[in-house]
Design an enzyme around this catalytic site. Structure first.
Site, PDB file in Angstrom:
ATOM      1  N   CYS A 360       9.472   1.252 -19.734  1.00 22.29           N
ATOM      2  CA  CYS A 360      10.302   1.540 -20.908  1.00 22.29           C
ATOM      3  C   CYS A 360      10.743   0.234 -21.555  1.00 22.29           C
ATOM      4  CB  CYS A 360      11.496   2.390 -20.483  1.00 22.29           C
ATOM      5  SG  CYS A 360      12.398   3.082 -21.878  1.00 22.29           S
ATOM      6  N   TYR A 389       0.290 -14.933  -8.816  1.00 22.80           N
ATOM      7  CA  TYR A 389       1.591 -14.527  -9.340  1.00 22.80           C
ATOM      8  C   TYR A 389       1.698 -13.065  -9.758  1.00 22.80           C
ATOM      9  CZ  TYR A 389       2.072 -19.534  -9.228  1.00 22.80           C
ATOM     10  OH  TYR A 389       2.075 -20.830  -8.804  1.00 22.80           O
TER      11      TYR A 389
END
Length: 436
Positions: A360, A389
């Protein structure tokens, strides 16, 4: 997208390490981190075999923050590399894998007493002191346990590497290390040398990440060598080691330079030998700390398409079942990636789309305005070069489940980290014992 390592087009279906991505989806689900183990081992060997000198010993320390798991520790140990850590958690993972603690090196700009005690208790290889307030803290812990600890001092050498602002680590304003331009720098070093339970090995530096030009490294090397010589002469001490850090660049997209690791390693060795000769300095050992350059291109993330949307403003979105929770770098660093429809490699038609995640957040975009083949719902999107990462910085934002990790090699897949479950999300949650 350029097919890397053992990636192959088999009748329009992407295979990695001899395993079909359709088979991986069926067996492990998506999102899924996929590591090409053979490609990763080749990267390690390229560095290991070329970062060598007849003038001094060399050590390669894997920078574990790029990607760490017990399985990765096994790969690092098998290939003869040391490993670093920056937290108690990383130390715990490394020790749990059975990795030799004498080949572990501890970083961090604010090491806690607990972390330093773990290092001393377990007799790790060295602690890289980041600042002067760590010195007495460590000396007291060594005295408490009746042990001696090898240390290096991290220096800020003032080299401004041309890279993203967030991953520059050697500017004068950086939080890392003690500046070589500080008028008290010799006092700090004298203080370290003065403790009987601290064995001073030498200096460490790291100028930043995603560096493609060896000239930046050579500038850093020259500065380090001149400073080491100056301190050695001024304090009349032998300084046996230097560590020049890592940060070797990796090609993510066609906009990036494709760094040839073997060539870069040879150039760095030549620079080290030349500058030591010019400055009449001899050291016993030089270390480097590659991380991203070992795992980034070996890793990819596999997603399933959930739907598509063309906005009133003309933006064409492809929605995937992952996003910023498994790869925060586009939102954090504006990092760019290349992608393919991995089950339709022979599709020639291309269109400009934006690959977006399901969080969201408007910023939950993995790849903006990228060329992609024709996409249908349930197709498989593979985003390349996510081995560094992605997993390390993953999160449970919106209570997303962290993906599984698999290694693939010679037609076999190996589950390295299980996919999280809903139970994992609430395992540390507690209910109130009384009515609110």
């Amino acid at each position: 997208m350029k097919l890397l390592g053992t990636m192959k087009n088999v009748d329009g279906i992407l295979n990695i390490g001899g395993v079909s991505i359709c088979e991986l989806k069926e067996k492990y689900g998506t999102p899924l981190y996929v590591y090409d183990l053979e490609f990763m081992e080749t990267k390690i060997k390229d560095i290991f075999n070329t970062f060598k000198s007849k003038k001094f010993k060399t050590t390669i320390v894997y920078a574990s923050k790029a990607y760490l798991s017990k399985g990765m520790c096994q790969v690092v140990e098998k290939n003869g590399l040391d490993i670093d850590a920056v937290s108690a958690g990383e130390l715990y993972v490394i020790k749990s894998s059975g990795f030799p603690m004498k080949r572990v090196h501890m970083h961090g700009n604010n090491k806690s007493v607990e972390e330093l005690e773990i290092c001393v208790e377990n007799g790790i290889g060295s602690i890289i002191l980041d600042n002067q307030f760590e010195v007495e803290k460590l000396a007291n812990i060594c005295e408490k346990f009746g042990k001696q600890m090898d240390v290096m001092l991290r220096l800020n050498i003032g080299i401004d590497a041309h890279t993203h602002e967030y991953i520059k680590t050697s500017k004068h304003s950086s939080k890392f290390g003690e500046s070589i331009f500080d008028e008290d720098i010799e006092k700090i070093i004298k203080k370290i040398v003065g403790f009987k339970n601290i064995n001073f090995l030498g200096f460490h530096c790291h100028i930043g990440s995603q560096i493609f030009d060896e000239h930046a490294f050579c500038e850093g090397i020259e500065t380090m060598i001149k400073f080491t010589k100056r301190i050695s002469d001024s304090l009349d001490i032998k300084i046996p080691e230097i560590n020049i850090g890592g940060g070797f660049g990796v090609r993510y997209t066609e906009e990036d330079t494709d760094v040839e690791l073997k060539s870069m390693m040879k150039k760095i060795i030549n620079c080290l030998e030349t500058k030591m000769l010019e400055n009449k300095l001899t050291v016993d050992k030089v270390s480097i700390e590659p991380g991203r350059s070992i795992v980034a291109q070996a890793g990819s993330t596999l997603y399933t398409v959930g739907g598509q949307k063309k906005t009133y403003g003309g933006e064409k979105y492809i929605f995937i079942d992952g996003g910023m929770t498994d790869n925060i770098r586009p939102a954090l660093y504006q990092a760019k990636y290349e992608s393919i429809v991995a089950n339709k490699l022979n599709e020639s038609k291309k269109e400009i789309v934006t690959i977006a995640g399901k969080c969201c957040e408007s910023g939950d975009v993995i790849s903006k305005n990228t060329k992609l083949g024709k996409v249908d719902d349930e197709d498989l999107i593979l985003v390349s070069c996510t081995g560094a990462y992605g997993h390390s910085m993953s999160s449970n934002y919106n209570k997303a489940l962290k993906p599984a990790v698999v290694f693939v090699k010679n037609g076999k897949s190996y589950l390295i980290s299980k996919r999280e479950t809903f139970e994992d999300l609430i395992k540390n949650d507690l209910m109130f014992n009384e009515k609110i």
